[in-house]
Every structure is written in structure tokens, then in C-alpha cells.
Motif scaffolding. Structure first.
Motif, PDB file in Angstrom:
ATOM      1  N   LEU A 273     -19.197  -2.484  16.404  1.00  0.00           N
ATOM      2  CA  LEU A 273     -18.626  -1.399  17.208  1.00  0.00           C
ATOM      3  C   LEU A 273     -17.770  -0.487  16.341  1.00  0.00           C
ATOM      4  N   ILE A 274     -16.985  -1.080  15.461  1.00  0.00           N
ATOM      5  CA  ILE A 274     -16.142  -0.291  14.561  1.00  0.00           C
ATOM      6  C   ILE A 274     -16.994   0.645  13.713  1.00  0.00           C
ATOM      7  N   GLU A 275     -18.217   0.212  13.382  1.00  0.00           N
ATOM      8  CA  GLU A 275     -19.079   0.978  12.478  1.00  0.00           C
ATOM      9  C   GLU A 275     -19.869   2.084  13.163  1.00  0.00           C
ATOM     10  N   ILE A 276     -20.251   1.907  14.410  1.00  0.00           N
ATOM     11  CA  ILE A 276     -21.135   2.906  15.022  1.00  0.00           C
ATOM     12  C   ILE A 276     -20.424   4.214  15.350  1.00  0.00           C
ATOM     13  N   TYR A 277     -19.088   4.211  15.270  1.00  0.00           N
ATOM     14  CA  TYR A 277     -18.307   5.420  15.537  1.00  0.00           C
ATOM     15  C   TYR A 277     -17.762   6.067  14.262  1.00  0.00           C
ATOM     16  N   LEU A 278     -18.213   5.639  13.094  1.00  0.00           N
ATOM     17  CA  LEU A 278     -17.610   6.099  11.846  1.00  0.00           C
ATOM     18  C   LEU A 278     -17.584   7.621  11.712  1.00  0.00           C
ATOM     19  N   HIS A 279     -18.590   8.284  12.251  1.00  0.00           N
ATOM     20  CA  HIS A 279     -18.658   9.743  12.104  1.00  0.00           C
ATOM     21  C   HIS A 279     -17.523  10.460  12.815  1.00  0.00           C
ATOM     22  N   LYS A 280     -16.801   9.741  13.669  1.00  0.00           N
ATOM     23  CA  LYS A 280     -15.691  10.327  14.418  1.00  0.00           C
ATOM     24  C   LYS A 280     -14.366  10.267  13.658  1.00  0.00           C
TER      25      LYS A 280
ATOM     26  N   LEU B 159       0.825  -1.211   0.000  1.00  0.00           N
ATOM     27  CA  LEU B 159       0.000   0.000   0.000  1.00  0.00           C
ATOM     28  C   LEU B 159       0.862   1.266   0.000  1.00  0.00           C
ATOM     29  N   ASN B 160       0.560   2.172  -0.895  1.00  0.00           N
ATOM     30  CA  ASN B 160       1.264   3.452  -0.995  1.00  0.00           C
ATOM     31  C   ASN B 160       0.627   4.448  -0.038  1.00  0.00           C
ATOM     32  N   GLU B 161       1.179   4.536   1.158  1.00  0.00           N
ATOM     33  CA  GLU B 161       0.564   5.393   2.180  1.00  0.00           C
ATOM     34  C   GLU B 161       0.710   6.876   1.869  1.00  0.00           C
ATOM     35  N   ASN B 162       1.499   7.222   0.849  1.00  0.00           N
ATOM     36  CA  ASN B 162       1.674   8.634   0.471  1.00  0.00           C
ATOM     37  C   ASN B 162       0.713   9.066  -0.636  1.00  0.00           C
ATOM     38  N   HIS B 163      -0.179   8.170  -1.037  1.00  0.00           N
ATOM     39  CA  HIS B 163      -1.165   8.559  -2.056  1.00  0.00           C
ATOM     40  C   HIS B 163      -1.993   9.733  -1.523  1.00  0.00           C
ATOM     41  N   PRO B 164      -2.150  10.799  -2.325  1.00  0.00           N
ATOM     42  CA  PRO B 164      -2.835  12.010  -1.827  1.00  0.00           C
ATOM     43  C   PRO B 164      -4.275  11.800  -1.399  1.00  0.00           C
ATOM     44  N   LYS B 165      -4.924  10.750  -1.894  1.00  0.00           N
ATOM     45  CA  LYS B 165      -6.321  10.511  -1.516  1.00  0.00           C
ATOM     46  C   LYS B 165      -6.464   9.524  -0.363  1.00  0.00           C
ATOM     47  N   LEU B 166      -5.352   8.976   0.115  1.00  0.00           N
ATOM     48  CA  LEU B 166      -5.419   7.925   1.127  1.00  0.00           C
ATOM     49  C   LEU B 166      -5.220   8.475   2.528  1.00  0.00           C
ATOM     50  N   SER B 167      -6.105   8.068   3.427  1.00  0.00           N
ATOM     51  CA  SER B 167      -5.987   8.419   4.841  1.00  0.00           C
ATOM     52  C   SER B 167      -5.979   7.130   5.658  1.00  0.00           C
ATOM     53  N   LEU B 168      -4.858   6.840   6.316  1.00  0.00           N
ATOM     54  CA  LEU B 168      -4.755   5.647   7.154  1.00  0.00           C
ATOM     55  C   LEU B 168      -5.356   5.952   8.517  1.00  0.00           C
ATOM     56  N   ILE B 169      -6.377   5.202   8.885  1.00  0.00           N
ATOM     57  CA  ILE B 169      -7.105   5.441  10.129  1.00  0.00           C
ATOM     58  C   ILE B 169      -6.936   4.247  11.060  1.00  0.00           C
ATOM     59  N   ASN B 170      -6.403   4.498  12.225  1.00  0.00           N
ATOM     60  CA  ASN B 170      -6.302   3.485  13.278  1.00  0.00           C
ATOM     61  C   ASN B 170      -7.589   3.524  14.109  1.00  0.00           C
ATOM     62  N   HIS B 171      -8.025   2.379  14.598  1.00  0.00           N
ATOM     63  CA  HIS B 171      -9.204   2.375  15.475  1.00  0.00           C
ATOM     64  C   HIS B 171      -9.065   3.386  16.601  1.00  0.00           C
ATOM     65  N   SER B 172      -7.849   3.553  17.084  1.00  0.00           N
ATOM     66  CA  SER B 172      -7.608   4.474  18.202  1.00  0.00           C
ATOM     67  C   SER B 172      -7.783   5.933  17.796  1.00  0.00           C
ATOM     68  N   ASP B 173      -7.861   6.216  16.492  1.00  0.00           N
ATOM     69  CA  ASP B 173      -8.062   7.590  16.026  1.00  0.00           C
ATOM     70  C   ASP B 173      -9.499   8.063  16.216  1.00  0.00           C
ATOM     71  N   TYR B 174     -10.436   7.102  16.384  1.00  0.00           N
ATOM     72  CA  TYR B 174     -11.836   7.545  16.461  1.00  0.00           C
ATOM     73  C   TYR B 174     -12.701   6.754  17.438  1.00  0.00           C
ATOM     74  N   ILE B 175     -12.222   5.629  17.933  1.00  0.00           N
ATOM     75  CA  ILE B 175     -12.974   4.845  18.915  1.00  0.00           C
ATOM     76  C   ILE B 175     -12.368   5.081  20.296  1.00  0.00           C
ATOM     77  N   PRO B 176     -13.170   5.337  21.324  1.00  0.00           N
ATOM     78  CA  PRO B 176     -12.621   5.561  22.671  1.00  0.00           C
ATOM     79  C   PRO B 176     -11.701   4.423  23.122  1.00  0.00           C
ATOM     80  N   GLU B 177     -10.613   4.807  23.760  1.00  0.00           N
ATOM     81  CA  GLU B 177      -9.544   3.874  24.107  1.00  0.00           C
ATOM     82  C   GLU B 177     -10.014   2.704  24.964  1.00  0.00           C
TER      83      GLU B 177
END
Length: 330
Positions: A103-110, A75-93
Motif C-alpha cells: 500500500l505504501i508503494e502504490i501511492y508513491l507518485h503522490k 539524521l540531519n533533517e536540514n540536509h538540502p537534498k533530504l525530504s522527510l515524507i510522512n505517510h499522511s503526506d501522500y496516502i489518503p487518511e
């Protein structure tokens, strides 16, 4: 319209994932759907997901690639359209690590920098033909099918759908919604899919809606509204690291969106198809070659006969229609 894609993925061969999984669950158990091998394994088709996006939906603003911190080597993580999201970026620790897709889905808006309009994909949903923005959104609203179906209430997933509907019936009056949006609920484009809706016209309560197992468009505001209303119950359900009959699923948000009239009627079944590979692997292979649909789902199962052969045939089909590397690949 600026539209994002969100796709979730897991690598069950990752040593850290294995260690966490063992700590909280013990082992893969193919007799239990929620911890079966099919729920977590990957055969290397993710690159075709990205190739399909680049070739058939180049208009996408950003792709949010959601994992527990994993990334395939190619995976080319430098692609301008790509955003790598860790669960810890949006789901409470306190709810991590998590092995529960609900559970992964109900927090998508975060998810950071998520567009107001987005389409949610599992990693087994593939774009295999030209797909314009208008396939997902029209007049600024998600395209969707508003129609009821029978729910036996048997099995974990069916019980979760009942949990969703209980909240919907608390918040919305069925007769008011269907009268207000008569043309959306009884749209002729649905064909036979509206049969149960008509049969239950006099029934006072909402029942489970038809659930297309494929890419789903959402407004971010829908998630915010549901959390404002039922945040206490969603928070309680967040304690379930693995799928549970007490879960709420993304269908809660989808049904809420429909009941708020925030959708345009669209029979999603006319250009999408779900193939359970345990039963219809040959049809899935043919569908890829023929490109009859815009979107398909290749639904894995721990009990697929001749698994390796089936995967090889699918890969051969993908290579036929998507032979070139995408910019998302190194």
C-alpha cells in the motif's frame, strides 16, 4: 536528467508505532511473514544507506525519506537534498496507519515534489560502489529486464503477483507487445534469464516477470497511467492495512512500464545481488568487502541463526567501505 531516490523505513521500537500496531494487529508473529519481526526491525544500517548514496551516487537530486512520521536521532533533517515524507503526506487518511508495504508503494507518485524520474529503495537495498545515473536511466527511460519467470501461485506474495498480471493481460496483448519490442524482450544481454520467455513465445498471455529484488527505477507517469486504468481496484486494495493476498504490488507498475515500452533493456542481475541472510550471510559480508556489485539487498528473516553475530559482521564490512559520516548525519 534529474533523478530522485525514494526510501521507506520503519522503527518498530517507536512507542507510537507499537501502540498502533497492537491496536490493529495484536502482536509480532514470526510464523506469519506479513507480521514477522524481520519485516519491521532495524539494526542501524540506515546510515550506511545514506553514506552509500552520498559517496557512490552524489548526483541524486533529492532523497525522499518515507516513514510514518519517524526519524532516527542522527539524521540531519536540514540536509538540502533530504525530504522527510510522512505517510499522511501522500496516502489518503482513511487508510492510515498502514503496515503494508504494498500500500505504501502504490501511492508513491503522490509524494510532494517527486521528480518525474525516480528510483525506489527498500531500506535493505544498499549502494556499495560507484553508480552513475545511467545505471538506472538511459535515453530518459528506466533500465530494466523484460523476462518471464515461473510463479507457483503459492504463498501470499505469489498470489499478489497473479493479481498484477490479470490487470496486465486485460490492458495489453502479449503478442503485440513482444513483436513491437522484440529486441527489448529477447535482448542478448539477458543471457539465460530469457529462457522462459522463449519457451512461452507461443503462449497468448503474460505471466509473472522476473522480479529483481533491488532498487527499481520508475517514471512517475507510469503510476498515473495505472491509476487511471485500475484506480477502482487499487482503491479497494488500499483497505488492507497489512499484507493481503488481494494486494497489488509495485510489480504491477513495473510490468506496465515494460509493456508500454518505457524502458531500456538492461540485465540488472549483472551488478545487483539479493542475499537472503538466513542462508547466505557469509556471502553478503564478502560482497560488501569486495564491492563486486553496485547494489545489494540484505534480505532479513526472523529465523536467522546467530543473528547478533551476523549483524556485527555486516556492520564491520560496511564500516570498512563507508567509514566516514555523510552530510545526512548530525
Amino acid at each position: 536528467m534529474e533523478i530522485d531516490f525514494v526510501v521507506t523505513w520503519v522503527d518498530m521500537d517507536d512507542p507510537k508505532w507499537k501502540k498502533d500496531f497492537k491496536k490493529y494487529s495484536g502482536k509480532i508473529d514470526n510464523t506469519k511473514n506479513e507480521v514477522s519481526e524481520a519485516r519491521f526491525r532495524d539494526y542501524g544500517f540506515l546510515k550506511y544507506w545514506f553514506r552509500g548514496v552520498e559517496k557512490f551516487a552524489p548526483w541524486v537530486r533529492k532523497v525522499h525519506f518515507v516513514t510514518c512520521g519517524q526519524k532516527p536521532d542522527w539524521l540531519n533533517e536540514n540536509h538540502p537534498k533530504l525530504s522527510l515524507i510522512n505517510h499522511s503526506d501522500y496516502i489518503p487518511e482513511q487508510y492510515l496507519p498502514v503496515f503494508n508495504s504494498s500500500l505504501i508503494e502504490i501511492y508513491l507518485h503522490k509524494i510532494p515534489d517527486l521528480a518525474d524520474k525516480f528510483v525506489y529503495f527498500n531500506d535493505d537495498f544498499f549502494i556499495i560502489n560507484n553508480t552513475p545515473k545511467e545505471r538506472f536511466f538511459k535515453n530518459g527511460l528506466p533500465n530494466d529486464i523484460a523476462a518471464f519467470r515461473y510463479n507457483s501461485g503459492m504463498g501470499l506474495w505469489s498470489k499478489c503477483l497473479i493479481n498484477n498480471i490479470k490487470i496486465i493481460n486485460e490492458r495489453f496483448d502479449k503478442h503485440t507487445v513482444l513483436e513491437r519490442d522484440h529486441n527489448k524482450w529477447y535482448n542478448p544481454d539477458y543471457g539465460k534469464k530469457s529462457r522462459i520467455t522463449r519457451l512461452l513465445k507461443s503462449y497468448d498471455k503474460f505471466v509473472t516477470l522476473i522480479t529483481p529484488h533491488n532498487a527499481q527505477p520508475y517514471l512517475k507517469s507510469t503510476f498515473e497511467e495505472v491509476w487511471d486504468y485500475a484506480g477502482d481496484r487499487l482503491t479497494k486494495a488500499s483497505e488492507n492495512r497489512f499484507r493481503s493476498p488481494n494486494d497489488y504490488t509495485q510489480e504491477l507498475f513495473r510490468t506496465w512500464q515494460i509493456c508500454q515500452s518505457n524502458f531500456e533493456p538492461y540485465n540488472t542481475y549483472k551488478d545487483t545481488k539479493m542475499f537472503p541472510l538466513v542462508l547466505r550471510s557469509n556471502q553478503a559480508v564478502k560482497a560488501i568487502y569486495d564491492q563486486k556489485y553496485k547494489l545489494i539487498c540484505l534480505n532479513d528473516n526472523a529465523h536467522i541463526r546467530n543473528y547478533e553475530k551476523v549483524m556485527q559482521e555486516l556492520e564491520k564490512a560496511f564500516e570498512t567501505i563507508l567509514p566516514e559520516k555523510s552530510g545526512f548525519e548530525l
